[in-house]
Enzyme design. Structure first.
Site, PDB file in Angstrom:
ATOM      1  CG  ASP A 134     -22.724 -23.209 -35.223  1.00  0.00           C
ATOM      2  OD1 ASP A 134     -23.774 -22.999 -34.572  1.00  0.00           O
ATOM      3  OD2 ASP A 134     -21.723 -23.759 -34.747  1.00  0.00           O
ATOM      4  CE  LYS A 136     -21.183 -22.970 -31.642  1.00  0.00           C
ATOM      5  NZ  LYS A 136     -21.214 -24.341 -31.304  1.00  0.00           N
ATOM      6  CG  ASN A 139     -18.332 -20.881 -33.211  1.00  0.00           C
ATOM      7  OD1 ASN A 139     -17.568 -21.739 -32.793  1.00  0.00           O
ATOM      8  ND2 ASN A 139     -19.436 -21.158 -33.841  1.00  0.00           N
ATOM      9  CG  ASP A 152     -15.347 -23.799 -34.851  1.00  0.00           C
ATOM     10  OD1 ASP A 152     -14.148 -24.072 -34.995  1.00  0.00           O
ATOM     11  OD2 ASP A 152     -16.048 -24.232 -33.948  1.00  0.00           O
ATOM     12  CB  THR A 174     -31.745 -23.152 -26.847  1.00  0.00           C
ATOM     13  OG1 THR A 174     -31.915 -22.025 -27.660  1.00  0.00           O
ATOM     14  CG2 THR A 174     -30.444 -22.998 -26.099  1.00  0.00           C
TER      15      THR A 174
HETATM   16  P1  AMP Z   1     -14.507 -25.164 -30.101  1.00  0.00           P
HETATM   17  O1  AMP Z   1     -14.390 -26.598 -30.380  1.00  0.00           O
HETATM   18  O2  AMP Z   1     -14.002 -24.308 -31.195  1.00  0.00           O
HETATM   19  O3  AMP Z   1     -15.874 -24.757 -29.625  1.00  0.00           O
HETATM   20  O4  AMP Z   1     -13.512 -24.884 -28.886  1.00  0.00           O
HETATM   21  C1  AMP Z   1     -13.738 -25.280 -27.574  1.00  0.00           C
HETATM   22  C2  AMP Z   1     -13.122 -24.271 -26.625  1.00  0.00           C
HETATM   23  O5  AMP Z   1     -11.699 -24.287 -26.730  1.00  0.00           O
HETATM   24  C3  AMP Z   1     -13.520 -22.851 -26.947  1.00  0.00           C
HETATM   25  O6  AMP Z   1     -14.732 -22.523 -26.365  1.00  0.00           O
HETATM   26  C4  AMP Z   1     -12.355 -22.054 -26.392  1.00  0.00           C
HETATM   27  O7  AMP Z   1     -12.513 -21.845 -25.022  1.00  0.00           O
HETATM   28  C5  AMP Z   1     -11.185 -22.978 -26.640  1.00  0.00           C
HETATM   29  N1  AMP Z   1     -10.545 -22.635 -27.911  1.00  0.00           N
HETATM   30  C6  AMP Z   1     -10.904 -23.079 -29.143  1.00  0.00           C
HETATM   31  N2  AMP Z   1     -10.105 -22.591 -30.100  1.00  0.00           N
HETATM   32  C7  AMP Z   1      -9.223 -21.798 -29.467  1.00  0.00           C
HETATM   33  C8  AMP Z   1      -8.129 -20.976 -29.907  1.00  0.00           C
HETATM   34  N3  AMP Z   1      -7.799 -20.928 -31.188  1.00  0.00           N
HETATM   35  N4  AMP Z   1      -7.434 -20.284 -28.983  1.00  0.00           N
HETATM   36  C9  AMP Z   1      -7.782 -20.372 -27.680  1.00  0.00           C
HETATM   37  N5  AMP Z   1      -8.792 -21.101 -27.188  1.00  0.00           N
HETATM   38  C10 AMP Z   1      -9.500 -21.826 -28.066  1.00  0.00           C
END
Ligand code: AMP
Length: 435
Positions: A134, A136, A139, A152, A174
């Site tokens: 995944d 993208k 991530n 992730d 998409t």
């Molecule tokens: P995710 O659930 O991993 O897609 O995270 C959602 C959003 O949270 C991401 O698109 C980032 O903007 C922010 N985010 C996730 N993990 C982190 C991290 N370890 N440090 C900083 N921002 C994060």
């Protein structure tokens, strides 16, 4: 007056919301003991159960704690309360890589630098038997030095999350980054599938837009399956040659990472980090049974018998369908969506028979019914072309389905009215959430 900050298990003090992902919310937090900045992803256990992915989640947690690499966001520990799971991760404060792309396409040397880091992370994970599937933009994060951090790795299994409004986050857009063989479910090699996604990412970095774009999911599938894309004029011949080898729809002849690393465009300025395996004692071992409790067995959840020939999307694919990575909106004008989608926790056969019932009530004829695709048509009246609707059922998990409906011919107004007044209300008892 000072705000009272929420404290997690006397260990972490929560700060601001960093983002809302496919899994749930991600918060900034600080370790009370060490003052180290971390990011905490909070996931509702109920969500994991609902999509029947407890066992897979356990596997993911274990695999995440196996991968430690400079370009992979580290998972420090996993904590759990009665209803929630908390992933305590390395904090990447440079934001998402794709915020950079949104400002404009990247210079070739910058794109190469990120691509090298991405490949390095992916190669490392593959060496540990972990496949992302995944990859993208969401991530790909950056730390304060501008170093790429893939997030992730493994966690991706939990592709869906329920918002407060009860809707899933997967407001399908998409499968733009997913390899053709993943979509076609021919059984695929995770390594080759990851390479494809890396190729799409490299294309986007250099072009500023996606190679495969279409507001219609089916058309997009077609384009991906036949690798129907064009290089912008500014791509150099070397990168064009490399991308043609990566975006090869045949995974067998698609370039491998080992071969890719010998490519002269790729090699330029590449500093291979020492990829020493981290000794397992160094790593926080996530006790997955503690996370879910022993009752958390998939057996406790309803599992349906999927129809064998349904196109199967796994959870990794669900996320790939999420709007979050539909960059087309950033770069092109979005057209009105023709398709309507909903998710359901009913069995594929129950969904099919419901769709057929509705078709019958509305005096449609069933034209074809193959592999989870139902094509229905209403005999035409007068000069108007017949109203025809395609309905397709995708298996997301064995107990969770996505259904997509779209008009293939006929009058749009009539279709919209029928959808609103007849079809949607009739589907209510099998719909888990509309997308
Ligand atoms: P995710 O659930 O991993 O897609 O995270 C959602 C959003 O949270 C991401 O698109 C980032 O903007 C922010 N985010 C996730 N993990 C982190 C991290 N370890 N440090 C900083 N921002 C994060």
């Amino acid at each position: 007056m000072e705000n009272k900050r929420k404290v997690l298990m006397q260990k972490y003090e929560f700060g601001n919301l960093l983002g809302q992902g496919n899994f749930g919310k991600v918060y900034y937090a600080k370790s009370i003991g060490t003052k180290q900045s971390v990011a905490i992803k909070v996931i509702e256990k109920e969500m994991v159960r609902k999509v029947g992915m407890v066992d897979q989640t356990k596997t993911e947690i274990s695999s995440m704690s196996l991968v430690k690499h400079p370009n992979i966001l580290e998972l420090y520990e996993v904590l759990a309360s009665k209803n929630k799971i908390y992933y305590v991760m390395e904090y990447a404060d440079g934001g998402e890589l794709f915020n950079e792309v949104a400002k404009g396409k990247l210079r070739e040397d910058m794109a190469r630098k990120y691509f090298q880091q991405l490949i390095s992370a992916v190669e490392f994970c593959h060496s540990r038997g972990v496949y992302h599937r995944d990859l993208k933009p969401e991530n790909l994060l950056l730390d304060d030095n501008g170093t790429l951090k893939v997030s992730d790795f493994g966690l991706s299994a939990l592709g869906v999350s329920k918002h407060q409004d009860g809707l899933l986050h997967t407001t399908c857009g998409t499968p733009a980054y997913v390899a053709p063989e993943v979509i076609n479910q021919k059984g695929y090699d995770g390594a080759k599938a990851d390479i494809w996604s890396c190729g799409v990412i490299l294309f986007v970095l250099l072009a500023g837009y996606l190679p495969f774009r279409d507001s219609n999911l089916f058309e997009m599938y077609k384009k991906i399956s036949t690798a129907d894309y064009r290089f912008p004029s500014w791509f150099s011949p070397d990168v064009t040659k490399l991308l043609s080898k990566i975006l090869n729809p045949n995974p067998k002849s698609r370039i491998s990472i080992a071969k890719l690393k010998t490519n002269s465009w790729f090699k330029k300025g590449f500093k291979s980090k020492s990829l020493e395996k981290t000794s397992e004692q160094d790593l926080p071992r996530a006790d997955t049974d503690v996370v879910f409790g022993s009752e958390a067995n998939t057996a406790a959840f309803e599992t349906m018998n999927p129809k064998d020939n349904l196109p199967k999307l796994n959870a990794f694919d669900i996320i790939s369908l999420s709007s979050g990575l539909d960059l087309s909106g950033l770069f092109t004008e979005t057209k009105e969506k023709k398709e309507v989608q909903f998710t359901s926790v009913h069995s594929a056969s129950a969904i099919t028979s419901k769709l057929k019932d509705i078709a019958q009530q509305l005096k449609f004829k069933i034209k074809t019914e193959v592999g989870g695709v139902l094509k229905i048509e209403k005999p035409s009246r007068g000069r108007k072309s017949a109203l025809a609707i395609d309905m397709e059922i995708f298996e997301l998990t064995p107990s969770f389905y996505l259904v997509e409906m779209k008009k293939s011919s006929g009058d749009s107004l009539e279709y919209k009215r029928m959808l609103q007044e007849d079809i949607r209300p009739a589907l209510e008892d099998i719909v888990w959430s509309w997308q």
